[in-house]
Design a protein around this motif. Sequence first.
Motif, short mmCIF file in Angstrom:
data_model
loop_
_atom_site.label_atom_id
_atom_site.label_comp_id
_atom_site.label_asym_id
_atom_site.label_seq_id
_atom_site.Cartn_x
_atom_site.Cartn_y
_atom_site.Cartn_z
N VAL A 134 0.82 -1.21 0.00
CA VAL A 134 0.00 0.00 0.00
C VAL A 134 0.86 1.26 0.00
N ARG A 164 -6.73 -1.35 2.65
CA ARG A 164 -6.08 -0.58 1.58
C ARG A 164 -6.76 0.78 1.39
N SER A 169 -2.28 -0.79 -4.64
CA SER A 169 -1.64 -1.98 -4.09
C SER A 169 -1.74 -3.16 -5.05
#
Length: 339
Positions: A134, A164, A169
């Motif tokens: 992330v 997230r 990501s």
Amino acid sequence: MIDKIKALLQEVENMKAANADELEALRIKYLSKKGEISMLMNDFRNVAADQKREVGKFLNELKETTQTKINELKEQFENAQVVQNDLDLTRSSYPIELGTRHPLSLVRKEICDIFGRLGFSIAEGPEVEDDWHVFSSLNFAEDHPARDMQDTFFIQHNPDVLLRTHTSSVQSRVMEKQQPPIRIICPGRVYRNEAISYRAHCFFHQVEALYVDKNVSFADLKQALLYFAKEMFSADTKIRLRPSYFPFTEPSAEMDISCNICGGKGCPFCKGTGWVEILGCGMVDPNVLENCGIDSKVYSGYALGMGIERITNLKYQVKDLRMFSENDVRFLRQFESAN
């Protein structure tokens, strides 16, 4: 005795039962060890020898008829039970109204279709993520505000596990496992620690795109953005790119489109400017490529990301962001014709 047997035979032929319990009572009455037929069998020993053959014939007929009648009634109850079990008592009553797709699903599909025509494929990843995918792999500094608990939901106060905050990501996961050329879009739900209001929510939806290959330039990015804007809104839509900053792209830009309500003339929706911001974009930072195992001296790429709620607001003029998650049927019915 023959008259008594004939009388019982008549009773058996007319025998009826409303349910399984009544049928069991009749079986016990006639066929049990102490039932009517068993009592007649005991009395049969006292019948005169010259009458035994005739009486025995009637007695056997009574026993067979009774057993057959009991079996027929039992089969009827079993068949009725099967029919009853096929009935779904949890099913909605008629008439069943047809539903409609959620406006966010409609817009997400349309975005994916547009980029699909440009050769992008869909990639997905987990919503519960780690810090590396992330933040760290995407060039976020250790002291970046996005890492604060005021902005991000961490799991059990573990600084390495979080929900997230963007679907970037997914991009880092794909780049780790796959060498260029890479051309993907990443739709999905993301989470940020924000106060819920008509213009913000603690969860929302994004679609991000990534293209990595040899000799990818900012001109490629601009052409993709222009194509998307014209396909999503109208052929008359214009775009404007303004310099910006994102940790994972360099150079970075924010893209505006000409207001689709006033046609760029200026209105309250666009705050009189004639332009509406819809997404952020830029060339993938070389550090991000290197972090994910891609040689930045050989490959380059661009990335872009947009909020699906934002695009839906522009397309359908939904003024309150909370309407998307309240599941008000009256709100959803407005999109029946859009399916």
